[in-house]
Design an enzyme around this catalytic site. Structure first.
Site, mmCIF file in Angstrom:
data_model
loop_
_atom_site.group_PDB
_atom_site.id
_atom_site.type_symbol
_atom_site.label_atom_id
_atom_site.label_comp_id
_atom_site.label_asym_id
_atom_site.label_seq_id
_atom_site.Cartn_x
_atom_site.Cartn_y
_atom_site.Cartn_z
ATOM 1 N N LYS A 152 28.909 32.021 35.507
ATOM 2 C CA LYS A 152 30.158 32.176 36.248
ATOM 3 C C LYS A 152 31.286 32.579 35.306
ATOM 4 O O LYS A 152 31.178 32.431 34.091
ATOM 5 C CB LYS A 152 30.522 30.904 37.015
ATOM 6 C CG LYS A 152 30.989 29.747 36.145
ATOM 7 C CD LYS A 152 31.389 28.587 37.025
ATOM 8 C CE LYS A 152 32.094 27.513 36.225
ATOM 9 N NZ LYS A 152 32.611 26.449 37.059
ATOM 10 N N ALA B 120 24.309 24.587 26.459
ATOM 11 C CA ALA B 120 23.368 23.958 25.532
ATOM 12 C C ALA B 120 21.974 24.553 25.715
ATOM 13 O O ALA B 120 21.531 24.785 26.832
ATOM 14 C CB ALA B 120 23.334 22.455 25.771
ATOM 15 N N ALA C 161 21.952 25.695 20.982
ATOM 16 C CA ALA C 161 21.877 27.115 21.325
ATOM 17 C C ALA C 161 21.493 27.933 20.097
ATOM 18 O O ALA C 161 21.664 27.500 18.963
ATOM 19 C CB ALA C 161 23.212 27.601 21.885
ATOM 20 N N HIS D 11 13.038 40.424 12.717
ATOM 21 C CA HIS D 11 11.943 41.368 12.519
ATOM 22 C C HIS D 11 11.538 41.891 13.893
ATOM 23 O O HIS D 11 11.184 41.110 14.767
ATOM 24 C CB HIS D 11 10.750 40.688 11.844
ATOM 25 C CG HIS D 11 11.056 40.227 10.461
ATOM 26 N ND1 HIS D 11 10.814 41.018 9.363
ATOM 27 C CD2 HIS D 11 11.599 39.082 9.991
ATOM 28 C CE1 HIS D 11 11.188 40.372 8.274
ATOM 29 N NE2 HIS D 11 11.669 39.194 8.629
#
Length: 172
Positions: free
Chosen positions: A166, A143, A127, A96
């Site tokens: 990286k 994580a 995640a 939303h």
């Protein structure tokens, strides 16, 4: 398309089935509920799928414990071959918009997008992947990251929101 009534039953069973065994039975249950699922997929306990959209799990994928897929009826989540979704990850195709000048801060009008995890990528523990995101081949999401933009192939991202950390090359 997912049959939400059947998936309700599958979600209940996934809480009871043992963690890392009975893979063929788990895959069959998900197929019965409308998930397109490949071969040699590892499905752990507590996986939940909500919504009526499309979920495609490619060959050799790993889906960890307590992963949640929230799929709007017009959305889809596609997991490429050998991708990894670790424990307690949430992937959601609906949201939303924020409307600071409207009747309330979060709009009543929802929108949706798709999520694509390409071959060999990994989304690590806890995640969150938001709509309209493509995670590239062999990319790694750290994580606890919140992914709201595309992730390039062979890169590591992390943080809230997820940012580039990286890049790396695959050694053969």
């Amino acid at each position: 398309m997912i049959n939400s009534k059947r998936m309700y039953f599958v979600n209940l069973l996934m809480q009871l089935l043992p963690g890392s065994s009975l893979q063929k039975i788990k895959a069959s249950l998900f197929r019965w509920a409308g998930v397109e699922i490949g071969n040699n997929v590892e499905l752990f306990q507590g996986i939940k799928v909500y919504g009526k959209g499309r979920l495609v799990i490619g060959d050799g994928c790993f889906i960890g414990q307590d992963v949640s897929f929230l799929i709007d009826k017009n959305g889809s989540i596609l997991l490429g071959q050998s991708s990894v979704v670790s424990a307690k990850v949430t992937l959601t195709t609906g949201f939303h918009p924020i409307t600071p000048y409207g009747e309330r801060i979060v709009s009543r009008q929802g929108t949706c997008g798709n999520i694509v995890l390409k071959k060999g990528c990994a989304v690590l523990t806890g995640a969150i992947v938001l709509p309209n995101v493509i995670i590239g081949e062999n990319a790694l999401v750290a994580a606890g990251a919140v992914v709201n933009k595309n992730v390039e192939s062979r890169t590591l991202v992390g943080g809230v929101p997820a940012k580039f950390i990286k890049s790396y090359e695959i050694r053969k």
